[in-house]
Design an enzyme around this catalytic site. Structure first.
Site, PDB file in Angstrom:
ATOM      1  N   CYS A 182       4.845  63.534  33.219  1.00 24.99           N
ATOM      2  CA  CYS A 182       4.994  62.776  31.966  1.00 24.99           C
ATOM      3  C   CYS A 182       5.307  61.304  32.222  1.00 24.99           C
ATOM      4  O   CYS A 182       5.154  60.487  31.314  1.00 24.99           O
ATOM      5  CB  CYS A 182       6.078  63.407  31.101  1.00 24.99           C
TER       6      CYS A 182
ATOM      7  N   ARG B  29      14.388  58.267  19.325  1.00 24.45           N
ATOM      8  CA  ARG B  29      14.711  58.762  20.675  1.00 24.45           C
ATOM      9  C   ARG B  29      16.218  58.689  20.826  1.00 24.45           C
ATOM     10  O   ARG B  29      16.820  57.611  20.747  1.00 24.45           O
ATOM     11  CB  ARG B  29      14.023  57.922  21.755  1.00 24.45           C
TER      12      ARG B  29
ATOM     13  N   ARG C 104      -0.862  59.952  24.841  1.00 25.35           N
ATOM     14  CA  ARG C 104       0.305  59.809  23.969  1.00 25.35           C
ATOM     15  C   ARG C 104      -0.119  59.118  22.672  1.00 25.35           C
ATOM     16  O   ARG C 104       0.298  59.477  21.576  1.00 25.35           O
ATOM     17  CB  ARG C 104       1.402  58.989  24.668  1.00 25.35           C
TER      18      ARG C 104
ATOM     19  N   GLN D 230       5.328  64.384  23.844  1.00 26.70           N
ATOM     20  CA  GLN D 230       4.751  64.475  25.190  1.00 26.70           C
ATOM     21  C   GLN D 230       3.861  65.716  25.292  1.00 26.70           C
ATOM     22  O   GLN D 230       2.766  65.655  25.864  1.00 26.70           O
ATOM     23  CB  GLN D 230       5.874  64.547  26.226  1.00 26.70           C
TER      24      GLN D 230
ATOM     25  N   ASP E 170       8.355  66.875  36.644  1.00 23.54           N
ATOM     26  CA  ASP E 170       9.041  65.768  35.955  1.00 23.54           C
ATOM     27  C   ASP E 170      10.184  65.321  36.858  1.00 23.54           C
ATOM     28  O   ASP E 170      10.538  65.998  37.837  1.00 23.54           O
ATOM     29  CB  ASP E 170       9.554  66.251  34.584  1.00 23.54           C
TER      30      ASP E 170
ATOM     31  N   HIS F  29      10.871  67.281  23.933  1.00 26.31           N
ATOM     32  CA  HIS F  29      10.002  66.090  23.949  1.00 26.31           C
ATOM     33  C   HIS F  29       8.635  66.499  23.392  1.00 26.31           C
ATOM     34  O   HIS F  29       7.636  66.538  24.118  1.00 26.31           O
ATOM     35  CB  HIS F  29       9.896  65.555  25.372  1.00 26.31           C
TER      36      HIS F  29
HETATM   37  N1   CP Z   1       6.946  60.091  29.137  1.00 25.75           N
HETATM   38  C1   CP Z   1       7.687  59.290  28.357  1.00 25.75           C
HETATM   39  O1   CP Z   1       8.271  59.727  27.349  1.00 25.75           O
HETATM   40  O2   CP Z   1       7.691  57.994  28.758  1.00 25.75           O
HETATM   41  P1   CP Z   1       8.745  56.909  28.235  1.00 25.75           P
HETATM   42  O3   CP Z   1      10.127  57.408  28.618  1.00 25.75           O
HETATM   43  O4   CP Z   1       8.378  55.631  28.960  1.00 25.75           O
HETATM   44  O5   CP Z   1       8.618  56.768  26.747  1.00 25.75           O
END
Ligand code: CP
Length: 320
Positions: A274, A112, A302, A143, A234, A140
């Site tokens: 998300c 990430r 997830r 997701q 979001d 992403h």
């Molecule tokens: N939706 C998501 O990616 O959650 P986090 O940022 O907590 O990993």
């Protein structure tokens, strides 16, 4: 067994790294893994990653992605390796050098970070290392796997369905649009002018669309949600944009998902997010807590989507 016509992928940096049959396969496999989870160590995939190490490098905060990847790796018999933020990707030493070190020790790295280009540079530098995008500023994709699995569970076959995404045309919207296009799902995206989906994303979605899936951009949220099967939103201020938070609250105020907006969608239309969510901003507490809200199902999925992804990358002979 995996479909022999599927190509073995090295990386998953984008939904676009999958072709449509691979995306279909990933979702089928995720559903099977979800059903098998109650078997615990008796699950057919419990040792699929035996002896494999998977690094996890997070330059941004995470609850869902970090936790579900760690559990996914362990439940498949692999070993997660938590890399600390002081690796300082791209600052302490060149990105390519970090990748070439890790390639000597681990089989895959979940990353990430901020820049999709940095992730691409990392993946290109290490030809033996599987690299997975756990969120960048641009995409992403993990997701989107969970989102599509959740939609399939709730509304059945997705081809010809219509979903609306309301708010910032961000990384989550990008990967959702990519996946939906491949699955034959129409998407309406409602955003204020400066925050619409990048033109390149619209072109990508058009290029991969199957079964007549159409992507339509709106500036009016009410127009976008009329008659849709699900409404997705979001945060208005993503990680790294905190200095713009006040401006964004003003710009996006007309894009809040509330009871009035949901009433324009198909009766029983799902609400999706998300997470993390900001009640009173992009969604009201009433919609977030309503019966049509599937946000925690998305969060659960997830895990299953990412288990399927890890199998496809690291153990493609194990699975359906
Ligand atoms: N939706 C998501 O990616 O959650 P986090 O940022 O907590 O990993």
């Amino acid at each position: 067994m995996v479909d022999a016509t599927l190509t073995r992928r090295k990386d998953f940096l984008s939904i676009l790294d999958f072709d449509p049959p691979e995306l279909d396969h990933c979702l089928q496999l995720a559903a099977q893994l979800k059903a098998d989870r109650s078997l615990g160590r008796q699950a057919p995939t419990a040792d699929a990653l035996n002896g494999r190490h998977v690094g996890m490098l997070f330059d941004k905060p995470s609850l869902r992605t970090r936790t579900t990847f760690e559990i996914a790796i362990r439940e498949l018999g692999g070993h997660p390796v938590a890399l600390q933020p002081d690796v300082a990707l791209g600052h302490r030493e060149p990105v390519a050098d970090v990748a070439r070190n890790l390639e000597r020790w681990v089989n895959a790295v979940i990353i990430r970070t901020f820049s999709q280009y940095l992730l691409q540079e990392f993946a290109a530098a290490a030809p033996q290392l599987h690299v997975v995008n756990a969120l960048t500023d641009q995409e992403h994709p993990c997701q989107a796997l969970a989102d599509c699995l959740t939609l399939q569970e709730r509304i059945g076959p997705l081809r010809g369905r219509t979903i609306a995404y309301v708010g910032d045309g961000n990384n989550v919207a990008t990967s959702l649009v990519h996946a939906a296009a491949m699955l034959g799902v129409h998407v309406h995206v409602a955003s204020p002018e400066p925050y619409q989906l990048p033109h390149a994303v619209v072109q990508q979605a058009t290029a991969v669309a199957r079964h007549g899936a159409r992507l339509r951009l709106f500036t009016d949220a009410a127009d976008a949600v009329a008659g849709v099967d699900a409404v997705y939103t979001d945060t208005w201020t993503s990680m790294g944009q905190e200095a713009e938070a006040d401006l964004r609250r003003r710009v996006f105020a007309a894009y809040q998902v509330n009871d009035e907006l949901m009433a324009l969608a198909k009766p029983g239309a799902l609400f999706m997010h998300c997470l993390p969510a900001h009640r009173g901003e992009e969604v009201t507490a009433e919609v977030f807590e309503s019966e049509v809200s599937v946000v925690f199902e998305q969060a659960e999925n997830r895990l299953h989507g990412q288990k399927a992804l890890l199998l496809m990358l690291l153990a493609p002979s194990v699975g359906l």
